[in-house]
Design a protein around this motif. Structure first.
Motif, mmCIF file in Angstrom:
data_model
loop_
_atom_site.group_PDB
_atom_site.id
_atom_site.type_symbol
_atom_site.label_atom_id
_atom_site.label_comp_id
_atom_site.label_asym_id
_atom_site.label_seq_id
_atom_site.Cartn_x
_atom_site.Cartn_y
_atom_site.Cartn_z
ATOM 1 N N GLN A 97 7.535 19.656 53.698
ATOM 2 C CA GLN A 97 7.240 18.955 51.875
ATOM 3 C C GLN A 97 6.149 19.993 51.083
ATOM 4 N N GLU A 98 5.171 20.644 51.719
ATOM 5 C CA GLU A 98 4.168 20.776 50.971
ATOM 6 C C GLU A 98 4.869 22.131 50.261
ATOM 7 N N ARG A 99 5.705 22.943 51.458
ATOM 8 C CA ARG A 99 6.307 24.325 50.589
ATOM 9 C C ARG A 99 7.033 23.141 49.583
ATOM 10 N N ALA A 100 8.538 22.594 49.965
ATOM 11 C CA ALA A 100 8.718 21.773 49.226
ATOM 12 C C ALA A 100 8.359 21.721 47.454
ATOM 13 N N ASP A 101 7.017 20.782 47.650
ATOM 14 C CA ASP A 101 6.449 20.201 46.862
ATOM 15 C C ASP A 101 5.690 21.193 45.928
ATOM 16 N N ALA A 102 5.765 22.579 46.526
ATOM 17 C CA ALA A 102 4.990 23.423 45.420
ATOM 18 C C ALA A 102 6.390 24.741 44.829
ATOM 19 N N TYR A 103 7.200 24.587 45.271
ATOM 20 C CA TYR A 103 8.743 24.717 44.709
ATOM 21 C C TYR A 103 8.983 23.630 43.503
ATOM 22 N N LEU A 104 8.934 22.730 43.334
ATOM 23 C CA LEU A 104 8.521 21.651 42.143
ATOM 24 C C LEU A 104 7.994 22.044 41.506
ATOM 25 N N GLY A 105 6.589 22.025 42.169
ATOM 26 C CA GLY A 105 5.147 21.934 40.656
ATOM 27 C C GLY A 105 5.349 23.280 40.271
ATOM 28 N N ALA A 106 6.347 24.773 41.054
ATOM 29 C CA ALA A 106 6.242 25.621 40.416
ATOM 30 C C ALA A 106 7.226 26.043 39.426
ATOM 31 N N SER A 107 8.417 24.598 39.403
ATOM 32 C CA SER A 107 9.595 25.064 38.061
ATOM 33 C C SER A 107 8.884 24.635 37.541
ATOM 34 N N ARG A 108 8.113 22.968 37.879
ATOM 35 C CA ARG A 108 8.051 22.193 36.417
ATOM 36 C C ARG A 108 6.408 23.108 35.216
ATOM 37 N N LEU A 109 6.073 23.537 36.418
ATOM 38 C CA LEU A 109 4.474 24.343 35.700
ATOM 39 C C LEU A 109 5.449 25.191 34.686
ATOM 40 N N MET A 110 5.640 26.110 34.645
ATOM 41 C CA MET A 110 7.278 26.619 33.723
ATOM 42 C C MET A 110 7.837 26.400 32.586
ATOM 43 N N ARG A 111 8.056 25.422 33.057
ATOM 44 C CA ARG A 111 8.831 24.446 32.206
ATOM 45 C C ARG A 111 8.012 23.815 31.188
ATOM 46 N N VAL A 112 6.243 23.861 31.813
ATOM 47 C CA VAL A 112 4.978 23.275 30.197
ATOM 48 C C VAL A 112 4.537 24.365 29.724
ATOM 49 N N ILE A 113 4.680 25.524 30.199
ATOM 50 C CA ILE A 113 4.009 27.279 30.336
ATOM 51 C C ILE A 113 5.588 27.335 28.843
ATOM 52 N N VAL A 114 6.189 27.436 28.982
ATOM 53 C CA VAL A 114 7.175 28.003 28.412
ATOM 54 C C VAL A 114 7.299 26.914 26.711
ATOM 55 N N THR A 115 7.465 26.292 26.912
ATOM 56 C CA THR A 115 6.687 25.595 25.114
ATOM 57 C C THR A 115 6.123 26.281 24.545
ATOM 58 N N LEU A 116 4.809 26.763 25.127
ATOM 59 C CA LEU A 116 3.585 27.460 24.214
ATOM 60 C C LEU A 116 3.826 28.801 24.976
ATOM 61 N N VAL A 117 4.659 29.311 25.530
ATOM 62 C CA VAL A 117 4.871 30.827 25.169
ATOM 63 C C VAL A 117 6.033 31.323 25.108
ATOM 64 N N PRO A 118 6.713 32.975 24.527
ATOM 65 C CA PRO A 118 8.153 32.659 23.893
ATOM 66 C C PRO A 118 8.409 33.121 25.537
ATOM 67 N N LEU A 119 8.846 32.383 26.165
ATOM 68 C CA LEU A 119 9.939 33.391 27.282
ATOM 69 C C LEU A 119 10.311 34.462 27.957
ATOM 70 N N PRO A 120 10.518 35.365 26.684
ATOM 71 C CA PRO A 120 10.367 37.061 26.725
ATOM 72 C C PRO A 120 9.444 37.347 27.610
ATOM 73 N N GLU A 121 7.746 36.704 26.669
ATOM 74 C CA GLU A 121 6.595 37.194 26.891
ATOM 75 C C GLU A 121 6.494 36.883 29.424
ATOM 76 N N LEU A 122 6.823 36.193 29.908
ATOM 77 C CA LEU A 122 6.629 35.925 30.932
ATOM 78 C C LEU A 122 7.215 36.698 32.137
ATOM 79 N N TYR A 123 8.295 37.793 31.263
ATOM 80 C CA TYR A 123 9.139 38.661 32.104
ATOM 81 C C TYR A 123 8.421 39.729 32.077
ATOM 82 N N PRO A 124 7.615 40.739 32.046
ATOM 83 C CA PRO A 124 6.970 42.189 31.897
ATOM 84 C C PRO A 124 8.388 42.999 32.887
ATOM 85 N N GLN A 125 8.882 44.352 32.470
ATOM 86 C CA GLN A 125 9.278 44.747 32.459
ATOM 87 C C GLN A 125 9.032 46.107 34.103
#
Length: 519
Positions: free
Chosen positions: A158-186
């Protein structure tokens, strides 16, 4: 999941051709080719890769849905389980752009980019599934390392499952403030310190996210909850100004933050209440077929079809028969379970007409079972909106949308909605008290939403009188002339402690009057 590491190959330094995908599943090959192009559009650059990338289906991947393999030349193989292969393919392919860094940022960015791919492909069904559950076992996302050893194909970690889900939700929050391309350095690498700088540049709202991340697992879990199941975590709604307790803050009938509804889609409220499909059966009857989708569901939800006053139990995806002239309504079967975000239905079939006698708004659905009431529908809906607002101010918003059938054999309420009898409608029209039947609908529904042993007619009666400016003297819950005497007798027999449906739970005798005492 990503295996190995990647190096920088810039699209702008030299031309790099897209890889050739190899595998035995034609659907996988077509999807991978389109998704790769979408990934380039989302990030603005092409990742390093081998000339050919092998796609393999496997039965078991040690508890993972898929794996992406990378080396110094980039991605060269993707393994996919049979569980949700399309979404897994997008996630693993996204690791070509998000290959290095802390586990939270690597897995969360892969999910975010896969969502962007799905958007470009107009494949909302390939969005990251999110069951909407609380993250009770969430580890501190800043410290989570996602160890590769010790996992099995069972879903008991369950910890691993919640970590994956939490990471996904976290990035959905962050992209509301940070443009998506800036989150992907080359170079495929994003560390916490680089993300911190991006959030600091976002100003006060970025500081709120940083404060949440510094608060540890407990604060992170609370900020990333999604109680209204609209696929917008609590913190994202606070930052964007939407209501974290309402799936439709704007009142437009669609989920907060979800992609636009497909043309012709019928949004389905998550509480399982019925909405109008916009269609009715012809005078000859009709045959209707329904397709249901949800934005973040591992499988399509189920839907029920209402034809007039009848709930159909047939499988609507295979087609169901509708009686002549009946409006067709739809509802999620059991609500939105195991999914979040927008759910909608597409309706088709034979002998369908545009419906005139059914209307849905964010707080209610009404349909006319008695055509003689049609000229008064607009007045009824106006009164209904005002009384719902009064009820909200008195006792708080309802936990469920109101569904009202106007015209029935008797006035009653159950889990599917309120039925107002034809006799009661005649009473209301004769006295000019359409507000009374609107108030009755609201009062009965609110009483029904109480626990079963507290669903009392006198509660509905009391609330009704509180909602009306000038309550009629008649007993409104028994205003149908054919049932007035019987209902009054029942109320008396139950001592006004009877339930809304069913017999009196027990005989209740009035308390004897107090006797004076001598001093």
């Amino acid at each position: 999941m990503v295996v190995g590491s990647a190096i920088l190959i810039s699209l702008f330094g030299s031309a790099v051709a897209a890889p050739t995908f190899e595998g035995v599943q034609p659907d996988d090959l077509r999807l991978a080719k389109k998704a790769y192009r979408a990934g380039v559009l989302c990030t603005g650059w092409e990742p390093p890769h081998h000339p050919s990338v092998k796609l393999q289906r496997r039965d078991a991947l040690d508890g993972y849905d898929g794996r992406a393999y990378l080396d110094g030349e980039g991605i060269y193989r993707i393994e996919i389980s049979e569980s949700n292969p399309g979404r897994t393919l997008l996630h693993e392919l996204a690791h070509a752009w998000a290959s290095r860094g802390p586990a939270t940022l690597t897995e969360g960015r892969a999910d975010l980019l896969a969502d962007c791919m799905a958007t470009h492909l107009r494949r909302i069904d390939l969005f990251d599934p999110d069951p909407g559950r609380d993250l009770d076992a969430l580890p501190d996302l800043r410290r989570w390392s996602n160890p590769r050893a010790g996992h099995t194909a069972r879903t008991d970690d369950q910890e691993r499952a919640d970590a994956y889900l939490g990471a996904s939700r976290l990035m959905r929050v962050i992209v509301t403030l940070v443009p998506l391309p800036e989150l992907y350095p080359q170079d495929g690498l994003l560390r916490w310190r680089e993300l911190d700088r991006l959030l600091e540049r976002a100003g006060p709202r970025g500081a709120i996210i940083l404060d949440m991340l510094a608060g540890g697992a407990g604060r992170q879990a609370q900020a990333l909850t999604d109680h209204d199941r609209d696929a917008q975590p609590w913190l994202a709604e606070i930052l964007s100004g939407t209501d974290p307790n309402r799936w439709d803050s704007s009142g437009d009938g669609w989920w907060d933050g979800s992609p636009p509804a497909p043309p012709g889609a019928v949004p389905l409220p998550p509480d399982g209440s019925a909405v109008c499909s916009g269609m009715s059966a012809s005078p000859r009857g009709a045959r209707v077929e329904v397709r249901v989708r949800a934005t973040r569901a591992s499988a399509p939800p189920k839907v029920r079809v209402i034809a007039g006053d009848t709930w159909l139990i047939d499988d609507p995806t295979q087609g169901v028969s509708i009686e002549p002239n009946q409006p067709i309504l739809l509802a999620l079967d059991g609500g939105l379970r195991g999914a979040t975000g927008g759910a909608w239905a597409m309706v088709g079939g034979q002998d369908l007409y545009t419906s005139w006698n059914c209307k849905s708004e964010p707080h209610y659905t009404t349909w006319i079972a008695d055509p003689t009431f049609a000229p008064h529908l607009e007045t009824f809906q106006k009164e209904l909106r005002e009384i719902i607002a009064r009820a909200d101010s008195l006792i708080g918003p309802s936990t469920r949308r109101l569904v009202v059938a106007i015209g029935a054999d008797s006035t009653h309420v159950d889990a599917d909605g309120v039925r107002l009898s034809t006799g009661f409608l005649a009473w209301a029209l004769e006295r000019g008290r359409i507000d009374a039947i609107a108030g009755l609908a609201v009062a009965l529904q609110r009483a029904w939403l109480a626990p079963p042993d507290e669903r009392r007619w006198d509660t509905a009666e009391a609330l009704l009188h509180a909602l009306l400016d000038d309550p009629p003297k008649e007993l409104l819950i028994s205003a149908d002339p054919d049932q007035r005497d019987a209902r009054t007798a029942e109320a008396s027999r139950c001592g006004w402690h009877g339930t809304i449906v069913g017999p009196c739970p027990k005989a209740v005798r009035p308390a004897p009057p107090e006797r004076p005492t001598r001093r």
